[in-house]
Design an enzyme around this catalytic site. Sequence first.
Site, short mmCIF file in Angstrom:
data_model
loop_
_atom_site.label_atom_id
_atom_site.label_comp_id
_atom_site.label_asym_id
_atom_site.label_seq_id
_atom_site.Cartn_x
_atom_site.Cartn_y
_atom_site.Cartn_z
CD1 TRP A 101 -1.98 -2.22 2.04
CD2 TRP A 101 -2.84 -1.55 0.07
NE1 TRP A 101 -2.92 -3.15 1.63
CE2 TRP A 101 -3.45 -2.76 0.44
CE3 TRP A 101 -3.21 -0.94 -1.12
CZ2 TRP A 101 -4.43 -3.39 -0.35
CZ3 TRP A 101 -4.17 -1.56 -1.92
CH2 TRP A 101 -4.77 -2.76 -1.53
CG ASP A 168 -3.31 3.74 4.17
OD1 ASP A 168 -4.39 3.54 4.77
OD2 ASP A 168 -2.96 3.08 3.17
CE LYS A 192 -8.60 -3.72 3.65
NZ LYS A 192 -7.65 -2.74 3.18
C1 LIG Z 1 -7.01 -2.20 1.89
C2 LIG Z 1 -6.02 -1.12 2.04
C3 LIG Z 1 -5.90 -0.08 1.10
C4 LIG Z 1 -6.74 -0.01 -0.16
O1 LIG Z 1 -8.02 0.35 0.14
P1 LIG Z 1 -9.14 0.54 -0.98
O2 LIG Z 1 -10.26 1.11 -0.16
O3 LIG Z 1 -9.42 -0.79 -1.56
O4 LIG Z 1 -8.63 1.50 -1.99
C5 LIG Z 1 -4.97 0.90 1.34
N1 LIG Z 1 -4.19 0.88 2.44
C6 LIG Z 1 -4.26 -0.10 3.36
C7 LIG Z 1 -3.36 -0.07 4.55
C8 LIG Z 1 -5.18 -1.14 3.19
O5 LIG Z 1 -5.26 -2.11 4.10
#
Ligand SMILES: *Cc1c(COP(=O)(O)O)cnc(C)c1O
Length: 355
Positions: A101, A168, A192
Amino acid sequence: MKKKHNFSAGPCILPQEVFQESSQAILDFNNSGLSILEISHRSKDFVDVMEEARNLALELLGLEGKGYKALFLQGGASTQFLMTAYNLLQNKAAYLNTGTWSSKAIKEAKLFGEVLEVASSKDQNFNYIPKGYTVPKDVDYFHCTSNNTIFGTQMKSFPDVDVPLVCDMSSDIFSRQLDFSKFDLIYAGAQKNMGPAGTTLIIVKEDILGKVNREIPSMMDYTVHIGKSSMFNTPAVFPVYVSMLTLRWLKNLGGIDKIQEQNEKKAKLIYSEIDINPLFKGFAEKEDRSTMNATFSLVNGDLTETFNAMLAEAGINGLNGHRSVGGYRASMYNAMAKDSVSTLVEVMSDLERKA
Ligand SMILES: *Cc1c(COP(=O)(O)O)cnc(C)c1O
């Protein structure tokens, strides 16, 4: 059908009572004679939902009245990879590369300016969090990923930097207590730890905005979305509603302090088994192990079929590791009961008895 133990990495488990309440709202929302799916996003009933969701997010993170705004936008965390850069990157930004990511965030940021990778754990397939790096003072911001969903590593501390701190937190937001006021921009895809796929939470300190010279298209502009209270265009009504219910659930449970306690207990259970059971080995370095995603594998691949059959028999779902790591990954988000982790641990020790 009996409810399964759901270890999926995302979309993933949510509280059972949230499923109950949201399914009721599909039939009749707030006794209005209408479904949540058919009402206007401008109706009072929904405007209240959006406001409660935004307020709960700030309240749970301890960021009320501190100059932050909460937004619920679409496009996932992947859109935030570019939106953060669009809004904040004038010349140069610093990024910590801790996995898939982060790498994707770096790729998007390069479209807007110079990217300095301050450190990377790519040399060991991202099984650890780099430490001891420095973030220069002349960058527009520093970006990191708090929890690496795929590799099962988690930042246990964050550097003190003199520039805006962007993070993030898609896979560990609301799972542990941090000094969230250290961060200037936090983003997280809902799916998540907060809600269904389809909405993304952004927490942004307003005073970091408006500093780049470029024109920003409206949909990419945080200031536009703040001005319209996340209603510049039609928001993801149902995902925002379910996220709000999940945040309410978390608040009623006792907030982040309480859930952190539970999450630590669950993590301890699984990691103790990984360490004690000779049939398994962990992937991530011990000090960087994630409380949300535990990555591990069988020492002897010949046992795969037996183990997989035992997992299926125990009603365990979603345990396969990501293809870039292989093996297994147990995702243990907020809504997962300790019981489910105990069930998995029992299967692992049963395998040892049998093998
Ligand atoms: C799943 C995830 C993403 C991507 O998320 P989307 O909503 O599918 O774009 C980005 N960063 C992390 C840490 C993730 O776990």
